[in-house]
Design a protein around this motif. Structure first.
Motif, PDB file in Angstrom:
ATOM      1  N   ASP A 185      13.949  -8.351   7.934  1.00 11.85           N
ATOM      2  CA  ASP A 185      14.536  -8.427   6.469  1.00 11.85           C
ATOM      3  C   ASP A 185      13.681  -8.033   5.623  1.00 11.85           C
ATOM      4  OD1 ASP A 185      16.671  -9.661   7.742  1.00 11.85           O
ATOM      5  OD2 ASP A 185      16.043 -11.714   7.579  1.00 11.85           O
ATOM      6  N   GLN A 186      12.241  -8.012   5.482  1.00  9.55           N
ATOM      7  CA  GLN A 186      11.370  -7.462   4.902  1.00  9.55           C
ATOM      8  C   GLN A 186      11.293  -6.125   4.720  1.00  9.55           C
ATOM      9  OE1 GLN A 186       7.392  -9.093   5.516  1.00  9.55           O
ATOM     10  NE2 GLN A 186       6.490  -7.029   4.766  1.00  9.55           N
ATOM     11  N   LEU A 187      11.354  -5.440   5.937  1.00  8.87           N
ATOM     12  CA  LEU A 187      11.438  -4.111   5.969  1.00  8.87           C
ATOM     13  C   LEU A 187      12.869  -3.571   5.273  1.00  8.87           C
ATOM     14  CD1 LEU A 187       9.901  -3.717   9.408  1.00  8.87           C
ATOM     15  CD2 LEU A 187       8.746  -3.269   7.580  1.00  8.87           C
ATOM     16  N   VAL A 188      13.805  -4.216   5.574  1.00  8.94           N
ATOM     17  CA  VAL A 188      15.075  -3.859   4.817  1.00  8.94           C
ATOM     18  C   VAL A 188      14.823  -3.920   3.433  1.00  8.94           C
ATOM     19  CG1 VAL A 188      17.434  -4.425   4.550  1.00  8.94           C
ATOM     20  CG2 VAL A 188      16.639  -4.354   7.008  1.00  8.94           C
ATOM     21  N   ALA A 189      14.255  -4.899   2.855  1.00 10.10           N
ATOM     22  CA  ALA A 189      14.319  -5.152   1.373  1.00 10.10           C
ATOM     23  C   ALA A 189      13.183  -3.906   0.916  1.00 10.10           C
ATOM     24  CB  ALA A 189      13.655  -6.495   1.304  1.00 10.10           C
ATOM     25  N   LYS A 190      12.177  -3.697   1.480  1.00 10.89           N
ATOM     26  CA  LYS A 190      11.236  -2.625   1.135  1.00 10.89           C
ATOM     27  C   LYS A 190      12.033  -1.203   1.076  1.00 10.89           C
ATOM     28  CE  LYS A 190       6.804  -4.695   2.342  1.00 10.89           C
ATOM     29  NZ  LYS A 190       5.662  -4.455   3.235  1.00 10.89           N
ATOM     30  N   GLY A 191      12.991  -0.993   2.133  1.00 10.72           N
ATOM     31  CA  GLY A 191      13.337   0.295   2.020  1.00 10.72           C
ATOM     32  C   GLY A 191      14.669   0.415   1.091  1.00 10.72           C
ATOM     33  N   LEU A 192      15.249  -0.706   0.703  1.00 11.61           N
ATOM     34  CA  LEU A 192      16.240  -0.692  -0.546  1.00 11.61           C
ATOM     35  C   LEU A 192      15.501  -0.447  -1.618  1.00 11.61           C
ATOM     36  CD1 LEU A 192      18.528  -3.595   0.467  1.00 11.61           C
ATOM     37  CD2 LEU A 192      18.880  -1.177   0.466  1.00 11.61           C
ATOM     38  N   ILE A 193      14.125  -0.761  -1.806  1.00 10.24           N
ATOM     39  CA  ILE A 193      13.315  -0.695  -3.036  1.00 10.24           C
ATOM     40  C   ILE A 193      12.859   0.780  -3.198  1.00 10.24           C
ATOM     41  CG2 ILE A 193      11.229  -1.475  -4.155  1.00 10.24           C
ATOM     42  CD1 ILE A 193      11.326  -4.029  -3.075  1.00 10.24           C
ATOM     43  N   ILE A 194      12.530   1.183  -2.126  1.00 11.79           N
ATOM     44  CA  ILE A 194      12.096   2.691  -2.213  1.00 11.79           C
ATOM     45  C   ILE A 194      13.457   3.617  -2.756  1.00 11.79           C
ATOM     46  CG2 ILE A 194      11.503   4.671  -0.749  1.00 11.79           C
ATOM     47  CD1 ILE A 194      10.026   2.731   0.967  1.00 11.79           C
ATOM     48  N   VAL A 195      14.543   3.477  -1.878  1.00 16.48           N
ATOM     49  CA  VAL A 195      15.807   4.171  -2.324  1.00 16.48           C
ATOM     50  C   VAL A 195      16.079   4.143  -3.792  1.00 16.48           C
ATOM     51  CG1 VAL A 195      18.269   4.141  -1.929  1.00 16.48           C
ATOM     52  CG2 VAL A 195      16.593   3.888   0.170  1.00 16.48           C
ATOM     53  N   VAL A 196      16.176   2.784  -4.308  1.00 12.98           N
ATOM     54  CA  VAL A 196      16.248   2.700  -5.754  1.00 12.98           C
ATOM     55  C   VAL A 196      15.347   3.137  -6.586  1.00 12.98           C
ATOM     56  CG1 VAL A 196      16.561   0.853  -7.759  1.00 12.98           C
ATOM     57  CG2 VAL A 196      17.508   0.243  -5.187  1.00 12.98           C
ATOM     58  N   ALA A 197      14.079   3.429  -6.319  1.00 11.09           N
ATOM     59  CA  ALA A 197      12.907   3.948  -6.889  1.00 11.09           C
ATOM     60  C   ALA A 197      13.166   5.409  -7.137  1.00 11.09           C
ATOM     61  CB  ALA A 197      11.669   3.729  -6.367  1.00 11.09           C
ATOM     62  N   VAL A 198      13.552   6.300  -5.781  1.00 17.74           N
ATOM     63  CA  VAL A 198      13.733   7.400  -5.948  1.00 17.74           C
ATOM     64  C   VAL A 198      14.941   7.901  -6.588  1.00 17.74           C
ATOM     65  CG1 VAL A 198      14.341   9.423  -4.300  1.00 17.74           C
ATOM     66  CG2 VAL A 198      12.613   7.866  -3.482  1.00 17.74           C
TER      67      VAL A 198
END
Length: 341
Positions: free
Chosen positions: A317-330
């Motif tokens: 779940d932590q990896l999923v959260a980090k992935g979502l943060i990266i997408v939002v940042a881009v």
């Protein structure tokens, strides 16, 4: 009959809307150019979440020191990654280079010469491998993604071969390496101070030297930089060598934290470093970014990891959260670029 020159009011009307409507747009533009405020707000929000969900453990001194120690190793790599990405490149090999440097520095042959030689070995291995990356990209005309991906595979494989896939312990007599993690000044481990020194030096190099100005120029428009007299290829080599140097320093820090050298060190560190740089506001296309933003992005990721651990949440779940943060940042980066143009 000659015409009289236009009045000031006529000039204002001729430009369109005059000054009054322009002021709010200028204010919004200035606010949009301060992404650090958003990063600080995100850190504060995460701190509030920690205080609400795990009040007994999050705000303790030991937990704060743990967060800083975890951030130190990846943080040094993030500093080097910031330079590379601002310069218009990418480095996927940083985690593998750190592993290779840690393994090479903890072989019995190297450890026999003492801790100073171990540190020098780690730094030289990291810098040398980064130099190879830069030469392949600049003079071999390889795409940075491909060149550093090849280095990632090769360095990880060489580390496994040298260590025979075994973890190498820091031997007795080399306690000075371990002391970087165990020795504390004002309650903070020495490795955190080393991280702080690297950040300060990186900031000065990027913002107060010709090297930093050339990095922005090369990343923003390589052809224009070349026409301005900058040796783009030589500068690119220097950027990747600097990234490798940071990997060597990070290898020393992880040896101090774990008292080992291992081919598994630095797994996925390249993704964490790239994510921290992106969240910090550095453009993937190069030409814009900051050391402070990258470090704030790193701290956001580190605090998220800490909160997941303290709350006993699943690592996936932590990896999923980090992935979502990266997408939002881009996505936010792309939106800001469209607004600017």
């Amino acid at each position: 009959m000659s015409e009289s020159p236009p009045s000031v009011d006529e000039k204002v009307r001729a430009t369109g809307q005059g000054r009054a409507p322009v002021a709010p747009a200028g204010l919004l533009t200035r606010l949009g150019e301060v992404p650090l405020l958003g990063l600080v707000a995100a850190l504060v929000l995460l701190a509030v979440v920690g205080l609400v969900t795990v009040p007994d453990t999050f705000a303790t001194t030991s937990n704060m020191v743990s967060i800083l120690s975890l951030a130190a190793t990846i943080g040094v790599i993030t500093v080097g990654m910031t330079f590379v990405i601002i310069g218009g490149g990418i480095d996927l090999s940083v985690g593998a280079l750190m592993a290779l440097a840690s393994v090479w520095a903890t072989t019995l042959a190297t450890q026999a010469y003492g801790p100073f030689v171990m540190i020098v070995c780690a730094v030289l291995v990291g810098t040398g491998a980064g130099l190879v990356n830069g030469l392949l990209i600049s003079y071999g005309r390889m795409v940075p993604f491909i060149a550093t991906l090849a280095m990632l595979v090769a360095a990880r494989g060489l580390a496994q071969r040298m260590s025979n896939r075994r973890t190498q312990l820091v031997a007795q007599g080399n306690e000075a390496i371990v002391g970087l993690s165990t020795t504390r000044v004002l309650g903070i481990p020495l490795l955190v101070y080393i991280f702080a020194v690297v950040v300060v030096l990186g900031w000065v190099l990027l913002n107060r030297t010709t090297f930093g100005r050339r990095t922005y120029a090369v990343g923003g428009n390589p052809e224009a930089a070349r026409l301005a007299g900058i040796d783009v290829r030589r500068h690119t080599v220097a950027l990747y060598a600097l990234s490798g140097l940071c990997c060597g320093i990070a290898a020393v820090l992880i040896m101090a934290r774990t008292t080992t050298g291992s081919s598994t060190h630095g797994d996925l560190y390249e993704l964490d470093a790239i994510a921290a740089v992106i969240i910090g506001g550095t453009l993937l296309t190069g030409g814009r970014g900051s050391i402070v933003g990258s470090i704030l992005g790193l701290l956001i990721f580190t605090v998220i990891t800490n909160l997941f651990i303290l709350n006993g949440l699943n690592t996936s779940d932590q990896l999923v959260a980090k992935g979502l943060i990266i997408v939002v940042a881009v996505l936010l980066q792309r939106r800001s670029l469209r607004t600017a143009t």
